[in-house]
Design a protein around this motif. Sequence first.
Motif, PDB file in Angstrom:
ATOM      1  N   GLY A 130       0.802  -1.212   0.000  1.00 16.57           N
ATOM      2  CA  GLY A 130       0.000   0.000   0.000  1.00 16.57           C
ATOM      3  C   GLY A 130       0.836   1.263   0.000  1.00 16.57           C
ATOM      4  N   LEU A 131       1.946   1.229  -0.697  1.00 15.30           N
ATOM      5  CA  LEU A 131       2.876   2.356  -0.743  1.00 15.30           C
ATOM      6  C   LEU A 131       3.077   2.812  -2.180  1.00 15.30           C
ATOM      7  CD1 LEU A 131       5.626   0.872   1.607  1.00 15.30           C
ATOM      8  CD2 LEU A 131       3.971   2.644   2.241  1.00 15.30           C
ATOM      9  N   SER A 132       3.664   3.982  -2.329  1.00 14.12           N
ATOM     10  CA  SER A 132       4.088   4.428  -3.650  1.00 14.12           C
ATOM     11  C   SER A 132       5.467   3.859  -3.941  1.00 14.12           C
ATOM     12  CB  SER A 132       4.144   5.953  -3.711  1.00 14.12           C
ATOM     13  OG  SER A 132       5.198   6.440  -2.886  1.00 14.12           O
ATOM     14  N   VAL A 133       5.838   3.833  -5.215  1.00 13.74           N
ATOM     15  CA  VAL A 133       7.189   3.393  -5.592  1.00 13.74           C
ATOM     16  C   VAL A 133       8.241   4.254  -4.897  1.00 13.74           C
ATOM     17  CG1 VAL A 133       8.822   3.404  -7.525  1.00 13.74           C
ATOM     18  CG2 VAL A 133       6.584   2.326  -7.795  1.00 13.74           C
ATOM     19  N   GLU A 134       7.975   5.554  -4.817  1.00 14.74           N
ATOM     20  CA  GLU A 134       8.920   6.465  -4.170  1.00 14.74           C
ATOM     21  C   GLU A 134       9.090   6.131  -2.689  1.00 14.74           C
ATOM     22  OE1 GLU A 134       7.630   7.953  -7.884  1.00 14.74           O
ATOM     23  OE2 GLU A 134       6.379   7.429  -6.126  1.00 14.74           O
ATOM     24  N   VAL A 184       8.763   3.115  -1.327  1.00 14.12           N
ATOM     25  CA  VAL A 184       9.569   1.887  -1.234  1.00 14.12           C
ATOM     26  C   VAL A 184      11.044   2.220  -1.371  1.00 14.12           C
ATOM     27  CG1 VAL A 184      10.099  -0.335  -2.290  1.00 14.12           C
ATOM     28  CG2 VAL A 184       7.722   0.401  -2.065  1.00 14.12           C
ATOM     29  N   ILE A 185      11.391   3.038  -2.347  1.00 12.63           N
ATOM     30  CA  ILE A 185      12.799   3.404  -2.555  1.00 12.63           C
ATOM     31  C   ILE A 185      13.337   4.160  -1.341  1.00 12.63           C
ATOM     32  CG2 ILE A 185      14.373   4.789  -3.960  1.00 12.63           C
ATOM     33  CD1 ILE A 185      12.509   4.219  -6.355  1.00 12.63           C
ATOM     34  N   ARG A 186      12.538   5.088  -0.821  1.00 10.56           N
ATOM     35  CA  ARG A 186      12.976   5.871   0.331  1.00 10.56           C
ATOM     36  C   ARG A 186      13.217   4.980   1.545  1.00 10.56           C
ATOM     37  NH1 ARG A 186      10.117   7.225   4.448  1.00 10.56           N
ATOM     38  NH2 ARG A 186       8.134   6.854   3.375  1.00 10.56           N
ATOM     39  N   ILE A 187      12.289   4.087   1.822  1.00  2.59           N
ATOM     40  CA  ILE A 187      12.409   3.209   2.987  1.00  2.59           C
ATOM     41  C   ILE A 187      13.595   2.251   2.812  1.00  2.59           C
ATOM     42  CG2 ILE A 187      11.287   1.343   4.281  1.00  2.59           C
ATOM     43  CD1 ILE A 187       8.595   2.753   3.575  1.00  2.59           C
ATOM     44  N   GLU A 240       7.783  -2.443   6.741  1.00  3.74           N
ATOM     45  CA  GLU A 240       6.878  -1.680   5.880  1.00  3.74           C
ATOM     46  C   GLU A 240       6.957  -2.120   4.423  1.00  3.74           C
ATOM     47  OE1 GLU A 240       6.305   2.754   6.857  1.00  3.74           O
ATOM     48  OE2 GLU A 240       8.379   2.321   7.467  1.00  3.74           O
ATOM     49  N   ILE A 241       8.112  -2.702   4.029  1.00  2.00           N
ATOM     50  CA  ILE A 241       8.263  -3.112   2.632  1.00  2.00           C
ATOM     51  C   ILE A 241       8.466  -4.621   2.491  1.00  2.00           C
ATOM     52  CG2 ILE A 241       9.071  -0.873   1.785  1.00  2.00           C
ATOM     53  CD1 ILE A 241      11.936  -1.874   2.019  1.00  2.00           C
ATOM     54  N   ALA A 242       8.213  -5.371   3.562  1.00  2.00           N
ATOM     55  CA  ALA A 242       8.336  -6.832   3.499  1.00  2.00           C
ATOM     56  C   ALA A 242       7.351  -7.392   2.478  1.00  2.00           C
ATOM     57  CB  ALA A 242       8.074  -7.438   4.872  1.00  2.00           C
ATOM     58  N   THR A 243       7.833  -8.329   1.651  1.00  2.00           N
ATOM     59  CA  THR A 243       7.023  -8.888   0.565  1.00  2.00           C
ATOM     60  C   THR A 243       7.389 -10.355   0.364  1.00  2.00           C
ATOM     61  OG1 THR A 243       7.135  -6.711  -0.519  1.00  2.00           O
ATOM     62  CG2 THR A 243       6.290  -8.542  -1.835  1.00  2.00           C
ATOM     63  N   LEU A 294      25.954  -2.086   5.044  1.00  2.00           N
ATOM     64  CA  LEU A 294      25.830  -1.482   3.724  1.00  2.00           C
ATOM     65  C   LEU A 294      24.583  -0.633   3.675  1.00  2.00           C
ATOM     66  CD1 LEU A 294      23.505  -2.911   1.756  1.00  2.00           C
ATOM     67  CD2 LEU A 294      25.195  -4.724   1.613  1.00  2.00           C
ATOM     68  N   ARG A 295      24.635   0.366   2.817  1.00  2.00           N
ATOM     69  CA  ARG A 295      23.487   1.250   2.592  1.00  2.00           C
ATOM     70  C   ARG A 295      23.286   1.385   1.093  1.00  2.00           C
ATOM     71  NH1 ARG A 295      20.528   5.927   4.858  1.00  2.00           N
ATOM     72  NH2 ARG A 295      21.313   5.318   6.906  1.00  2.00           N
ATOM     73  N   PHE A 296      22.054   1.164   0.649  1.00  2.00           N
ATOM     74  CA  PHE A 296      21.719   1.318  -0.757  1.00  2.00           C
ATOM     75  C   PHE A 296      21.525   2.805  -1.067  1.00  2.00           C
ATOM     76  CE2 PHE A 296      20.263  -2.953   0.429  1.00  2.00           C
ATOM     77  CZ  PHE A 296      20.889  -3.709  -0.552  1.00  2.00           C
ATOM     78  N   VAL A 297      22.196   3.285  -2.098  1.00  2.00           N
ATOM     79  CA  VAL A 297      22.133   4.695  -2.481  1.00  2.00           C
ATOM     80  C   VAL A 297      21.478   4.807  -3.856  1.00  2.00           C
ATOM     81  CG1 VAL A 297      23.470   6.779  -2.961  1.00  2.00           C
ATOM     82  CG2 VAL A 297      24.226   5.199  -1.159  1.00  2.00           C
ATOM     83  N   PRO A 298      20.298   5.426  -3.960  1.00  2.00           N
ATOM     84  CA  PRO A 298      19.608   5.526  -5.256  1.00  2.00           C
ATOM     85  C   PRO A 298      20.420   6.335  -6.268  1.00  2.00           C
ATOM     86  CG  PRO A 298      18.114   6.029  -3.438  1.00  2.00           C
ATOM     87  CD  PRO A 298      19.499   5.996  -2.859  1.00  2.00           C
TER      88      PRO A 298
END
Length: 240
Positions: free
Chosen positions: A113-117, A119-122, A148-151, A211-215
């Motif tokens: 129930g989130l926007s794509v943006e 998901v990327i932010r989280i 919040e983004i578990a799938t 590690l941190r994911f950087v868009p």
Amino acid sequence: MKLTYHPLGDTGIQLVFGQTISEETNQKIRLFAELLKAEQIEGIIEWVPAYTTLSIFYRPDKVRYQALLEKLERLYENIQGGAAEAASLVYEIPTYYGGEAGPDLNFVADHNGLSVEDVIRIHSSQDYLIYMMGFVPGFPYLGGMSEEIATPRRSDPRPKIAAGSVGIAGSQTGVYPLETPGGWQLIGQTPLKLYDPEREQPILLTSGSYLRFVPISKEEYDSIAEAVRLGEYKIVSKEK
């Protein structure tokens, strides 16, 4: 807490630091590994950290089981209390989200129930602890992803997933270091090579680090990929 352990055949000992996966348990494992490295006990060949254990392999012709165990118990006394902290690095993993690189990004967003943006932010706002390495060379087992983004995993695993693909499975996220089959929900891709047998250090990341994911944009992805191909890219890291 008393150290618990058991033999692994006639050339190994497995030390058990806890029964639950946690950063506190991982901290003790990392501290113990640092002491092992500094102590350089004769006969020890290598050690392998996992979620709650540290497996140590040794040469019985150099050190006997009981003698080694006594040395390990003395080392363990030095990490009791938890006052010291093991040094950690945070590696930045540039990641292009969505498109062909992340065909399941919209599904992850819709499922939660989130926007794509969102998901990327989280996904990119967390430092993920690398608990251990395994599965295939260079694969990091990460902890700390937001629920919040578990799938759930895909019901129909893909027969081929490109190296560098970033995915989500349940409450975990990870990066495929090699082209392999897999059922994770793919949300992006990094141009970095987590495993390269031609490098002096084939495996890019280390357990106990973060590690941190950087868009990044598609243009940035292509630029970094070319620098990686030429051997000119240096991964960004900082002390945590």
